[in-house]
Design a protein around this motif. Sequence first.
Motif, mmCIF file in Angstrom:
data_model
loop_
_atom_site.group_PDB
_atom_site.id
_atom_site.type_symbol
_atom_site.label_atom_id
_atom_site.label_comp_id
_atom_site.label_asym_id
_atom_site.label_seq_id
_atom_site.Cartn_x
_atom_site.Cartn_y
_atom_site.Cartn_z
ATOM 1 N N ASP A 1 -2.634 0.271 -9.224
ATOM 2 C CA ASP A 1 -3.214 0.227 -10.574
ATOM 3 C C ASP A 1 -2.217 0.572 -11.678
ATOM 4 N N LEU A 2 -0.923 0.489 -11.378
ATOM 5 C CA LEU A 2 0.097 0.707 -12.408
ATOM 6 C C LEU A 2 0.964 -0.553 -12.470
ATOM 7 N N GLY B 1 0.794 -1.223 0.000
ATOM 8 C CA GLY B 1 0.000 0.000 0.000
ATOM 9 C C GLY B 1 0.828 1.276 0.000
ATOM 10 N N LEU C 1 2.824 2.185 -2.785
ATOM 11 C CA LEU C 1 2.611 2.683 -4.149
ATOM 12 C C LEU C 1 1.247 2.204 -4.647
ATOM 13 N N ARG C 2 0.663 2.978 -5.563
ATOM 14 C CA ARG C 2 -0.664 2.604 -6.049
ATOM 15 C C ARG C 2 -0.616 1.284 -6.803
#
Lengths: 190, 190
Positions: free
Chosen positions: B141-142, B136, B138-139
């Motif tokens: 969704d990449l 959690g 870094l995001r």
Amino acid sequence: MAMSREQIMSTAIQHLNENPLASMAQLAEAAGISRATLHRQFSSREELMLALGRRAHEQWEQVQERSGVVDATASGDPEVIGKALDAMLAGLIEVADAYGFGLTDYAMLVNPELKRRSDELEEREIAFYAAAQQAGVLRADLPARWISNTVYGLLVAVRESLRRGDVARRDVPRLLLTTYLHGAARREES
Amino acid sequence: MAMSREQIMSTAIQHLNENPLASMAQLAEAAGISRATLHRQFSSREELMLALGRRAHEQWEQVQERSGVVDATASGDPEVIGKALDAMLAGLIEVADAYGFGLTDYAMLVNPELKRRSDELEEREIAFYAAAQQAGVLRADLPARWISNTVYGLLVAVRESLRRGDVARRDVPRLLLTTYLHGAARREES
């Protein structure tokens, strides 16, 4: 059938994107023409690179015109600026994808004519980023020139990601916009 | 007094950062030694570039070790990962500043030995980014490989910003961390 100057340039770009150090002999071979034929159109590698650089700059300028960055800069309107920013970044992805090798080709970057042209186009974008900061679209605590350089760096990342097959082409606009605007940190829920 | 191999390499790096296309003759001149002396240490430009590449990789690996990315990856602990990320990015800025030309030198990037080494070091970072996403930090969704490529692109932006004098050296860690983690968009007040 003879290859036009345009066709030779398109094949050369494709090949240079795979091998930026390709020689005139290799570029002729990739185009399926003799070295003599290639040399009739471009007397030296420098001349060919200059022609490719000019074409890349024309397309870069068209991206600026189509996305209306100059008008948006003058408008100072956050909504107009936001739309121009999205359109410009999408257009730059296409140019970077097409002319990838040129992003980091040192001989091209230091050619005086290309350098002057690229400085002009870049200054327009820097003015646009500064206007976007003033309008509250981009954060004000980063130098506009840094913002411009990070866009360039992210376009290099786009080129590498596509060249290596790390991301799908269709995902690139979303990935670039998200990363550029919002960063890689997990966003706090608002 | 004779120049050591180390001293020659340091001078060569400085000069290549200014002119990535510098020849052996130009590199000898910049170091104030004869071409014969340079050739006794490095029999060809390729050999010199290979030695410079190896040294850059050693320093890159030291950055990974000092910042503890491997342990942080295994820990899964958001706080440990966050600290390792900050330390790694700060270290990478130093390596990118010192070895700037190597970031985009195509001959170095495709040299098989250097390529293998750089792939190994990069895979460690990709695993680290994936762990940072899971924890959690870094995001999620990449793609982790995209995150890794954007760090590379931003290091190219750092190099260019310093080379052109667009930003002060002391500001670079803050600019890179802010841009990388939070992006260029104005943040909504929370």
